[in-house]
Design a protein around this motif. Structure first.
Motif, short mmCIF file in Angstrom:
data_model
loop_
_atom_site.label_atom_id
_atom_site.label_comp_id
_atom_site.label_asym_id
_atom_site.label_seq_id
_atom_site.Cartn_x
_atom_site.Cartn_y
_atom_site.Cartn_z
N UNK A 232 1.22 -1.05 -0.06
CA UNK A 232 0.05 -0.05 -0.12
C UNK A 232 0.81 1.18 -0.30
N UNK A 233 0.65 2.10 -0.96
CA UNK A 233 1.19 3.20 -0.87
C UNK A 233 0.60 4.74 -0.37
N UNK A 234 0.67 4.23 1.17
CA UNK A 234 0.17 4.71 2.48
C UNK A 234 0.49 4.85 3.88
N UNK A 235 0.71 5.59 4.78
CA UNK A 235 1.48 4.96 6.29
C UNK A 235 0.59 4.02 6.15
N UNK A 236 -0.39 4.18 6.45
CA UNK A 236 -1.23 3.25 7.19
C UNK A 236 -0.48 1.87 6.79
N UNK A 237 0.11 0.64 6.22
CA UNK A 237 0.26 -0.10 5.38
C UNK A 237 -0.87 -1.42 5.64
N UNK A 238 -0.73 -1.29 6.84
CA UNK A 238 -1.62 -2.87 8.58
C UNK A 238 -2.34 -2.90 7.37
N UNK A 239 -3.59 -2.09 7.55
CA UNK A 239 -5.43 -2.24 7.46
C UNK A 239 -5.13 -2.46 5.57
N UNK A 240 -4.91 -1.73 5.42
CA UNK A 240 -5.39 -2.73 3.77
C UNK A 240 -4.47 -3.84 3.27
N UNK B 109 -7.44 -23.16 -11.69
CA UNK B 109 -6.97 -21.95 -12.19
C UNK B 109 -7.75 -20.61 -12.08
N UNK B 110 -9.16 -21.51 -12.37
CA UNK B 110 -10.11 -20.10 -12.75
C UNK B 110 -10.76 -20.28 -11.40
N UNK B 111 -10.80 -20.97 -10.36
CA UNK B 111 -11.38 -19.84 -9.11
C UNK B 111 -10.01 -19.07 -7.81
N UNK B 112 -9.36 -19.34 -8.84
CA UNK B 112 -7.61 -18.70 -8.16
C UNK B 112 -8.12 -17.44 -8.74
N UNK B 113 -8.03 -17.29 -10.14
CA UNK B 113 -7.53 -16.00 -10.95
C UNK B 113 -8.78 -14.99 -10.49
N UNK B 114 -10.19 -16.34 -10.73
CA UNK B 114 -11.39 -15.00 -10.32
C UNK B 114 -11.25 -14.21 -8.56
N UNK B 115 -10.46 -14.94 -7.51
CA UNK B 115 -10.47 -14.04 -6.61
C UNK B 115 -9.53 -13.34 -6.48
N UNK B 116 -8.18 -13.72 -7.31
CA UNK B 116 -7.73 -12.82 -7.42
C UNK B 116 -8.49 -10.96 -7.77
N UNK B 117 -9.00 -11.02 -9.56
CA UNK B 117 -10.00 -9.97 -9.87
C UNK B 117 -10.16 -9.05 -8.88
N UNK B 118 -11.17 -9.89 -8.29
CA UNK B 118 -12.28 -9.91 -7.57
C UNK B 118 -11.33 -9.20 -6.76
N UNK B 119 -10.50 -8.97 -5.64
CA UNK B 119 -10.04 -8.74 -4.18
C UNK B 119 -8.90 -7.56 -4.47
N UNK B 120 -8.73 -8.14 -5.80
CA UNK B 120 -7.55 -7.08 -6.27
C UNK B 120 -8.11 -5.74 -6.51
N UNK B 121 -9.38 -6.00 -7.81
CA UNK B 121 -10.66 -4.61 -7.97
C UNK B 121 -11.02 -4.03 -6.55
N UNK B 122 -10.81 -4.97 -5.67
CA UNK B 122 -11.65 -4.39 -4.48
C UNK B 122 -11.05 -3.92 -3.46
N UNK B 123 -9.29 -3.79 -3.86
CA UNK B 123 -8.83 -3.06 -2.60
C UNK B 123 -8.52 -1.32 -3.17
N UNK B 124 -8.29 -2.24 -4.66
CA UNK B 124 -7.64 -0.50 -5.14
C UNK B 124 -9.27 0.43 -4.76
N UNK B 125 -10.46 -0.23 -5.41
CA UNK B 125 -11.71 0.32 -4.83
C UNK B 125 -11.68 1.42 -3.39
#
Length: 82
Positions: free
Chosen positions: A11-19, A48-64
């Motif tokens: 995370x590009x923030x001072x509080x990095x543990x929470x993210x 493969x499909x399950x891992x990639x779906x989890x990554x896609x959704x969690x990365x998007x969630x994290x950015x948002x």
């Protein structure tokens, strides 16, 4: 096909543990994906499909939720869990 992924989040923030913990908690909601964490990275294992779906959704969630973060990932075919 089985997939193993090693992912690190910076995370590009001072509080990095929470993210970081929030991202790992989101990944753990996917029953079809095995999530192992250590002090350096998080490892994902599963179909493969399950891992990639989890990554896609969690990365998007994290950015948002947290804004700018850097993800570093390594992918390899197969189940390489210890």
């Amino acid at each position: 096909m089985q997939l193993s992924v090693e992912i690190s989040k910076y995370p590009l923030a001072d509080d990095y543990i929470g993210p970081i913990t929030g991202f790992i908690e989101q990944l753990n909601t996917y029953a079809d994906v095995t999530v192992l964490t250590n002090t350096m990275s998080t490892q994902l294992f599963g179909e493969y499909e399950a891992v990639m779906q989890a990554l896609q959704e969690c990365i998007k969630w994290s950015f948002e939720r947290y804004g700018k973060v850097v993800f570093v990932c390594k992918f390899i075919q197969g189940d390489l869990r210890p």
